[in-house]
Motif scaffolding. Sequence first.
Motif, PDB file in Angstrom:
ATOM      1  N   PHE A  27       0.918  -1.248  -0.025  1.00  0.00           N
ATOM      2  CA  PHE A  27      -0.088   0.150  -0.024  1.00  0.00           C
ATOM      3  C   PHE A  27       0.897   1.089   0.109  1.00  0.00           C
ATOM      4  CE2 PHE A  27      -2.436  -3.439   1.720  1.00  0.00           C
ATOM      5  CZ  PHE A  27      -3.664  -3.256   1.235  1.00  0.00           C
TER       6      PHE A  27
ATOM      7  N   TYR B  99     -10.240  -6.940   4.646  1.00  0.00           N
ATOM      8  CA  TYR B  99     -10.354  -5.557   4.442  1.00  0.00           C
ATOM      9  C   TYR B  99      -9.370  -4.650   5.413  1.00  0.00           C
ATOM     10  CZ  TYR B  99     -14.700  -7.191   2.537  1.00  0.00           C
ATOM     11  OH  TYR B  99     -15.702  -7.660   1.689  1.00  0.00           O
TER      12      TYR B  99
ATOM     13  N   ARG C 180      -8.193   5.258   2.567  1.00  0.00           N
ATOM     14  CA  ARG C 180      -9.017   4.324   1.285  1.00  0.00           C
ATOM     15  C   ARG C 180      -8.992   3.123   2.002  1.00  0.00           C
ATOM     16  NH1 ARG C 180      -6.994   5.286  -4.915  1.00  0.00           N
ATOM     17  NH2 ARG C 180      -7.504   7.408  -5.080  1.00  0.00           N
TER      18      ARG C 180
ATOM     19  N   SER D 119      -9.626  -1.171   1.331  1.00  0.00           N
ATOM     20  CA  SER D 119      -9.426  -2.001   0.193  1.00  0.00           C
ATOM     21  C   SER D 119      -9.820  -3.332   0.542  1.00  0.00           C
ATOM     22  CB  SER D 119      -8.079  -1.956  -0.234  1.00  0.00           C
ATOM     23  OG  SER D 119      -7.424  -0.890  -0.758  1.00  0.00           O
TER      24      SER D 119
ATOM     25  N   LYS E 100      -6.002  -6.931  -4.702  1.00  0.00           N
ATOM     26  CA  LYS E 100      -6.826  -6.043  -4.488  1.00  0.00           C
ATOM     27  C   LYS E 100      -7.870  -6.058  -5.320  1.00  0.00           C
ATOM     28  CE  LYS E 100      -3.331  -2.810  -2.534  1.00  0.00           C
ATOM     29  NZ  LYS E 100      -2.950  -1.624  -2.523  1.00  0.00           N
TER      30      LYS E 100
ATOM     31  N   TRP F 118     -11.033  -4.358  -4.943  1.00  0.00           N
ATOM     32  CA  TRP F 118     -11.343  -3.124  -4.915  1.00  0.00           C
ATOM     33  C   TRP F 118     -10.782  -1.952  -3.899  1.00  0.00           C
ATOM     34  CZ3 TRP F 118     -13.753  -1.097  -0.784  1.00  0.00           C
ATOM     35  CH2 TRP F 118     -14.447  -1.998   0.023  1.00  0.00           C
ATOM     36  N   THR F 119     -10.740  -0.860  -4.265  1.00  0.00           N
ATOM     37  CA  THR F 119     -10.433   0.231  -3.525  1.00  0.00           C
ATOM     38  C   THR F 119     -11.345   1.635  -3.377  1.00  0.00           C
ATOM     39  OG1 THR F 119      -7.686  -0.372  -3.380  1.00  0.00           O
ATOM     40  CG2 THR F 119      -8.546   1.904  -2.750  1.00  0.00           C
TER      41      THR F 119
ATOM     42  N   GLU G 107     -12.247   5.490  -1.712  1.00  0.00           N
ATOM     43  CA  GLU G 107     -11.709   6.394  -1.060  1.00  0.00           C
ATOM     44  C   GLU G 107     -12.759   6.987  -0.024  1.00  0.00           C
ATOM     45  OE1 GLU G 107     -11.066  11.142  -1.778  1.00  0.00           O
ATOM     46  OE2 GLU G 107     -10.593   9.873  -3.532  1.00  0.00           O
TER      47      GLU G 107
ATOM     48  N   GLN H 247     -14.774   4.315  -7.207  1.00  0.00           N
ATOM     49  CA  GLN H 247     -14.441   3.101  -6.787  1.00  0.00           C
ATOM     50  C   GLN H 247     -13.334   2.705  -7.859  1.00  0.00           C
ATOM     51  OE1 GLN H 247     -17.566   0.365  -6.003  1.00  0.00           O
ATOM     52  NE2 GLN H 247     -16.168  -1.352  -6.074  1.00  0.00           N
TER      53      GLN H 247
ATOM     54  N   THR I 236      -9.159   0.794  -8.342  1.00  0.00           N
ATOM     55  CA  THR I 236      -7.956   0.097  -7.827  1.00  0.00           C
ATOM     56  C   THR I 236      -6.816   0.723  -7.723  1.00  0.00           C
ATOM     57  OG1 THR I 236      -7.318  -0.473 -10.042  1.00  0.00           O
ATOM     58  CG2 THR I 236      -8.857  -1.960  -9.345  1.00  0.00           C
ATOM     59  N   GLU I 237      -5.797   0.287  -7.244  1.00  0.00           N
ATOM     60  CA  GLU I 237      -4.653   1.259  -6.894  1.00  0.00           C
ATOM     61  C   GLU I 237      -4.097   2.012  -8.177  1.00  0.00           C
ATOM     62  OE1 GLU I 237      -2.947   1.918  -4.035  1.00  0.00           O
ATOM     63  OE2 GLU I 237      -4.851   1.140  -3.536  1.00  0.00           O
TER      64      GLU I 237
ATOM     65  N   ASP J 207      -2.816   5.034  -3.299  1.00  0.00           N
ATOM     66  CA  ASP J 207      -3.450   4.917  -2.189  1.00  0.00           C
ATOM     67  C   ASP J 207      -3.261   6.038  -1.505  1.00  0.00           C
ATOM     68  OD1 ASP J 207      -5.237   3.315  -0.654  1.00  0.00           O
ATOM     69  OD2 ASP J 207      -3.264   2.930   0.663  1.00  0.00           O
TER      70      ASP J 207
END
Length: 493
Positions: A323, A339, A346, A348, A357, A359-360, A362, A419, A421-422, A448
């Motif tokens: 991360f 999680y 954020r 994830s 991952k 999903w991530t 914010e 929504q 990803t990194e 991230d």
Amino acid sequence: MLASAGFLAGGGLIIPSKTTGQTSQESWESFQSDPQNTGWTTTASGPTTDVGTAWRYGTRGEITGGAVIDSGRAYVPSRDGTLTAISLEDGSEIWSKNLGKPLDTTPAIIDGTIYVGGRKSTLYGVRDDGTVTLEYSLAQSDSKRMLSGTCSDGQSLYALIGEYDPVDGWNEGKLTAIDPNAGVEIWSEPLISSAPHTPAIDNETIYCFGVGEQDGANGAVLALSTADGDLEWAGGKNRGPGGITTSGNSVISTAGGTVTALSQSTGSTQWDVNFPDEDNLWANTSAAVADRSVYVAVQGGNEFGYLYDLDLVSGKINGRVEFYNPIQCSPGVTDDHIYVATDGGRVSAINRSELSKDWTLEVGSPVRAPPALVGNQLITGTTSGYAVMLRDNGKTPTSTSPTATPTSDRTETDSLTTQETESGQSVTTTKQSTTPTSKTSTRPNTNDQTPSRGFFTNSGNPTMSYLNDPFLLTVGGFMLSVIGILHQLLSGD
């Protein structure tokens, strides 16, 4: 092989199953969901697809203690001194009780009453209708503070307090057992030193960090009887603050740059894992344990973090996920996901089988409150004072993150932007590589993080946020101009 053989001979191989302290789909009743601090629920799925922010509830203080959940309500502690009951359905306030002292640890629920510790070593009990039933002082001095989330074996409450000295660090602590119905002390065990963490309870034994006064105990981890506080063993080494989790026949200690497994029965070391020195990694949160995996969140300075997957039996590193911000709260685990929330603001979802991952999302500002999981929902809190609910809701949030000062009765719904990803792509199209990687000298300045637009702060590093001050920029620019002119004059140009 020798290490494994020694482990087997020392007490037998026990692979844990989620049978004791199990979280129901409607509840998450203490720090890391159960008395063992496993952080694992087998009845909740957590948010998995089409994840969005269902609602946010604002308080006037930071939220660093985790929420507890029961009967369709989340109970959220805040450093503004309030304990608030919030509807899981829509984020509306059911009641809010100002207890007068900052609440920065995770509560525990026993028979419908929420117990939470205040900053100046006061333990409160609040019924589910908002009525205060207990106000118990754990120390005569206001310099003592609660070091732990309130933990319980379903009958008694256990609270750890201590005092911080700028030279000596945390010292003069004690672990106290309390009868919640009578509001009286059952026993109290002095600790020469301790550090912020939540003890773990298993098999009528409570495990905590500290140097005890009984029998010259000098281990980093103490095992005490829940009945009378008598010392059962002291083991491990003093490595600094961290967290404790129990599973199977192991006590998992995370402290500094080391993760250690100790025998529950004897305190002998089963295995040690040391993180690479060059990465300057340390763990200051409790591990989560699910099946045969130990999930440990670590941070590397103020720059980045990792989630490690360790084998419960051998300590072997199965892999890690990187991360781009530190991780300062324990992870939550379901059968399919881990999680993780970061200081970059954020949350994830990590696929357990692939260590990637999925999903991530914010949430607006740094997260220090461990996530709580029920059904397809996740609740956490931010340092800007918002309790945030994420869940499968099939819609994309449309508005931006909050900038206004939080208020104690403010609720916002569907409030965040994307929504991702990194790599910034849709959650349905991109996953990170599952191959563990070492820290490199080049790191992206987005991903991230929550970008903070400023002269030197486009990377979003909160330690540089003061450079956003227009006055500092103006004075700094003027001084640089003066220095430039003087340089030209003195150099003859």
